[in-house]
Scaffold this motif. Structure first.
Motif, PDB file in Angstrom:
ATOM      1  N   ARG A 283      43.480  24.084  54.908  1.00  0.00           N
ATOM      2  CA  ARG A 283      42.306  23.854  54.068  1.00  0.00           C
ATOM      3  C   ARG A 283      41.271  22.957  54.765  1.00  0.00           C
ATOM      4  O   ARG A 283      40.088  23.061  54.473  1.00  0.00           O
TER       5      ARG A 283
ATOM      6  N   ASN B  89      48.585  39.932  44.012  1.00  0.00           N
ATOM      7  CA  ASN B  89      47.810  40.661  43.014  1.00  0.00           C
ATOM      8  C   ASN B  89      48.326  42.050  42.690  1.00  0.00           C
ATOM      9  O   ASN B  89      47.674  42.790  41.959  1.00  0.00           O
TER      10      ASN B  89
ATOM     11  N   LYS C   6      43.172  29.475  53.250  1.00  0.00           N
ATOM     12  CA  LYS C   6      42.007  30.177  53.793  1.00  0.00           C
ATOM     13  C   LYS C   6      42.574  31.027  54.920  1.00  0.00           C
ATOM     14  O   LYS C   6      43.329  30.527  55.754  1.00  0.00           O
TER      15      LYS C   6
ATOM     16  N   GLY D  18      41.320  37.984  55.281  1.00  0.00           N
ATOM     17  CA  GLY D  18      41.899  38.036  53.942  1.00  0.00           C
ATOM     18  C   GLY D  18      41.522  39.331  53.222  1.00  0.00           C
ATOM     19  O   GLY D  18      40.437  39.873  53.407  1.00  0.00           O
TER      20      GLY D  18
ATOM     21  N   SER E 146      47.059  37.751  49.610  1.00  0.00           N
ATOM     22  CA  SER E 146      46.276  38.291  48.492  1.00  0.00           C
ATOM     23  C   SER E 146      46.801  39.614  47.957  1.00  0.00           C
ATOM     24  O   SER E 146      46.712  39.867  46.758  1.00  0.00           O
TER      25      SER E 146
ATOM     26  N   TYR F 178      44.354  36.658  41.634  1.00  0.00           N
ATOM     27  CA  TYR F 178      44.975  35.404  42.016  1.00  0.00           C
ATOM     28  C   TYR F 178      44.494  35.017  43.405  1.00  0.00           C
ATOM     29  O   TYR F 178      44.392  35.860  44.294  1.00  0.00           O
ATOM     30  N   ARG F 179      44.225  33.741  43.584  1.00  0.00           N
ATOM     31  CA  ARG F 179      43.771  33.228  44.876  1.00  0.00           C
ATOM     32  C   ARG F 179      44.952  32.694  45.670  1.00  0.00           C
ATOM     33  O   ARG F 179      45.841  32.063  45.124  1.00  0.00           O
ATOM     34  N   SER F 180      44.890  32.908  46.946  1.00  0.00           N
ATOM     35  CA  SER F 180      45.875  32.352  47.853  1.00  0.00           C
ATOM     36  C   SER F 180      45.637  30.845  47.978  1.00  0.00           C
ATOM     37  O   SER F 180      44.502  30.390  47.890  1.00  0.00           O
TER      38      SER F 180
ATOM     39  N   ARG G 152      40.796  39.639  36.946  1.00  0.00           N
ATOM     40  CA  ARG G 152      40.997  38.323  37.556  1.00  0.00           C
ATOM     41  C   ARG G 152      41.999  38.450  38.693  1.00  0.00           C
ATOM     42  O   ARG G 152      43.113  38.924  38.493  1.00  0.00           O
TER      43      ARG G 152
ATOM     44  N   ARG H 228      41.626  39.800  49.794  1.00  0.00           N
ATOM     45  CA  ARG H 228      41.381  39.591  48.364  1.00  0.00           C
ATOM     46  C   ARG H 228      40.278  40.497  47.834  1.00  0.00           C
ATOM     47  O   ARG H 228      40.383  41.047  46.750  1.00  0.00           O
ATOM     48  N   ARG H 229      39.232  40.655  48.592  1.00  0.00           N
ATOM     49  CA  ARG H 229      38.093  41.460  48.127  1.00  0.00           C
ATOM     50  C   ARG H 229      38.392  42.954  48.066  1.00  0.00           C
ATOM     51  O   ARG H 229      37.669  43.700  47.419  1.00  0.00           O
TER      52      ARG H 229
END
Length: 126
Positions: free
Chosen positions: A124, A52, A15, A19, A48, A10-12, A8, A21-22
Motif C-alpha cells: 500500500r 468476486n 494494489k 488488476g 479480484s 469486493y476490493r482486494s 458491488r 477488478r474492472r
C-alpha cells in the motif's frame, strides 16, 4: 444473491499492476454457467477474480510466494492478520524512515503472519 449478480465488487487489500477488478464481469461471462464447483486461477495477483466470483472451491497460483502466503494467512488467521496490519497503518509509519525499517524487518523475518501484515503495508505504501 451471488457475487456475480451484485453490482458491488469486493476490493482486494492490495494494489496490483494488471488488476482484473474492472473486467471481472467480462471474465465471469466467459466461464461456464452451470459449473461453480472449482475455480483455478493461475495468475491470482490482487485476487479480484476469485474475490468476486462464487465458487465452492478455489485453487490460486502466482509466482510471488509472499502473495500466496498472504492469501493463506487471510484464510487461516484473518483476525490476527487484521490486528497486525492495523498496527502498521499509523501516522508514524507514514514517514520514510519507518517505511524502510519495516521493509528491512520484512526481508529478515520468516514469520508468515508478520510477513503477510508487512506485505500489505509495503504494497500500500510502496
Amino acid at each position: 444473491m451471488s457475487k456475480e449478480a451484485s453490482n458491488r465488487l469486493y476490493r482486494s487489500p492490495l494494489k496490483w499492476a494488471g488488476g482484473k477488478r474492472r473486467i471481472v464481469h467480462r471474465i465471469a461471462a466467459l466461464l461456464p454457467k452451470n459449473n461453480t464447483s472449482h475455480l483455478i486461477e493461475p495468475f491470482v495477483g490482487g485476487g479480484s477474480v476469485f474475490l468476486n466470483l462464487n465458487f465452492d472451491n478455489y485453487t490460486l497460483f502466482d509466482s510471488n510466494p509472499d502473495l500466496i502466503s498472504l492469501f493463506n494467512t487471510i484464510k487461516s488467521e484473518p483476525e490476527a492478520l487484521i490486528s497486525q496490519a492495523n498496527a502498521l497503518f499509523t501516522p508514524l509509519n507514514n514517514q520514510s524512515e519507518n517505511y524502510y525499517q519495516i521493509r528491512e524487518q520484512f526481508n529478515r523475518t520468516n514469520d508468515s503472519l508478520k510477513r503477510s501484515a508487512m506485505f500489505i503495508y509495503l504494497n500500500r505504501h510502496g
